[in-house]
Design an enzyme around this catalytic site. Sequence first.
Site, mmCIF file in Angstrom:
data_model
loop_
_atom_site.group_PDB
_atom_site.id
_atom_site.type_symbol
_atom_site.label_atom_id
_atom_site.label_comp_id
_atom_site.label_asym_id
_atom_site.label_seq_id
_atom_site.Cartn_x
_atom_site.Cartn_y
_atom_site.Cartn_z
ATOM 1 N N CYS A 240 3.114 25.799 -15.874
ATOM 2 C CA CYS A 240 4.083 24.878 -16.500
ATOM 3 C C CYS A 240 3.906 24.874 -18.011
ATOM 4 C CB CYS A 240 3.879 23.440 -16.006
ATOM 5 S SG CYS A 240 3.603 23.274 -14.250
ATOM 6 N N ASP A 241 2.664 24.858 -18.470
ATOM 7 C CA ASP A 241 2.394 24.543 -19.878
ATOM 8 C C ASP A 241 1.762 25.655 -20.708
ATOM 9 O OD1 ASP A 241 3.363 21.986 -19.383
ATOM 10 O OD2 ASP A 241 1.420 21.265 -18.717
ATOM 11 N N CYS B 257 -1.471 22.204 -15.019
ATOM 12 C CA CYS B 257 -0.622 23.296 -14.532
ATOM 13 C C CYS B 257 -0.414 24.360 -15.594
ATOM 14 C CB CYS B 257 0.726 22.725 -14.074
ATOM 15 S SG CYS B 257 1.859 24.000 -13.503
#
Length: 317
Positions: free
Chosen positions: A140-141, A137
């Site tokens: 997300c990261d 993701c």
Amino acid sequence: MSEQTNHFKVAIIGSGPAGLTAAIYTARANLNPVVFEGLQPGGQLTITTEVENFPGFEHGIQGPELMDIMRKQAHRFGAQSIYKDITEVDFSKRPFKLKSYDEEYYADAVIISTGASARLLGLESEAKYMGYGVSACATCDGFFFKGLKVIVVGGGDTAMEEANFLTKFASEVIIVHRRDEFRASKIMLDRAKKNPKIKFVTNKVIKEVLGVEEGGKKRMTGVLLEDTKDHSVTQLDADGLFIAIGHKPNTELFKNYLEMDETGYLIVKPGSTYTNVEGVFAAGDVADKKYRQAITAAGTGCMAALDAERWLEAQES
């Protein structure tokens, strides 16, 4: 157990942010929900090490810890967790029947929040460095890769979108694809090709993720690439690897009852969480292929709980 003690007003299948938010809301409405948490309680967030974009946590929070807090909050209002997989459902009549292997449960309303699973490469080394350089993701990261070199594997719109997003942080993004033609739409591909930070490596597959362990900490350092034509192997150094080969919603169980799109995402009535079966609601990534964030999943979990509560009220009146 008799059918009586196994009968619930609301059964929630799945225990990520969507399922646990639905549990908090239905429990507070005195609907005594049961959450079938399955064998991966907490869903995809349990494999996410650091969550920095969930509102309310100024300094970020570990994925498993966030899920634990949500679970305790749901339990405080009377929700009950059963750590079992649901293996079969019967939505043809009410109360709905849910089976976990040989155990049977009954529910007046069902909220489905079984989520989606990122399609992964299936390598042992990929699993080893998941959360330590390997991610599924980018939104997300991506933030953790400021000024670093990363690889995105995939050839569709998701891969192009993630690569473009990652250029906000990374110094260099390399798209690795097993063919020299891309499934991505022309507009997405052109955007990636015009981005000076993005390079393409085609006709290559990732054979292994490389990494080191120093002082009890592990991190990814690169990958081994195998040429799909002559099978030669080369090493490509990088700090991160983003798997962008798509997601698969966990909906196999509901095939005979619920409407889904060609990929398997559950179809809900616009602006609601209603499925095509009265009394069955869908929340989170199981019905969302567009946003797929913890906070949007939690939002639809709240919607599903309110929809279920109102629907149950209407049945009683």
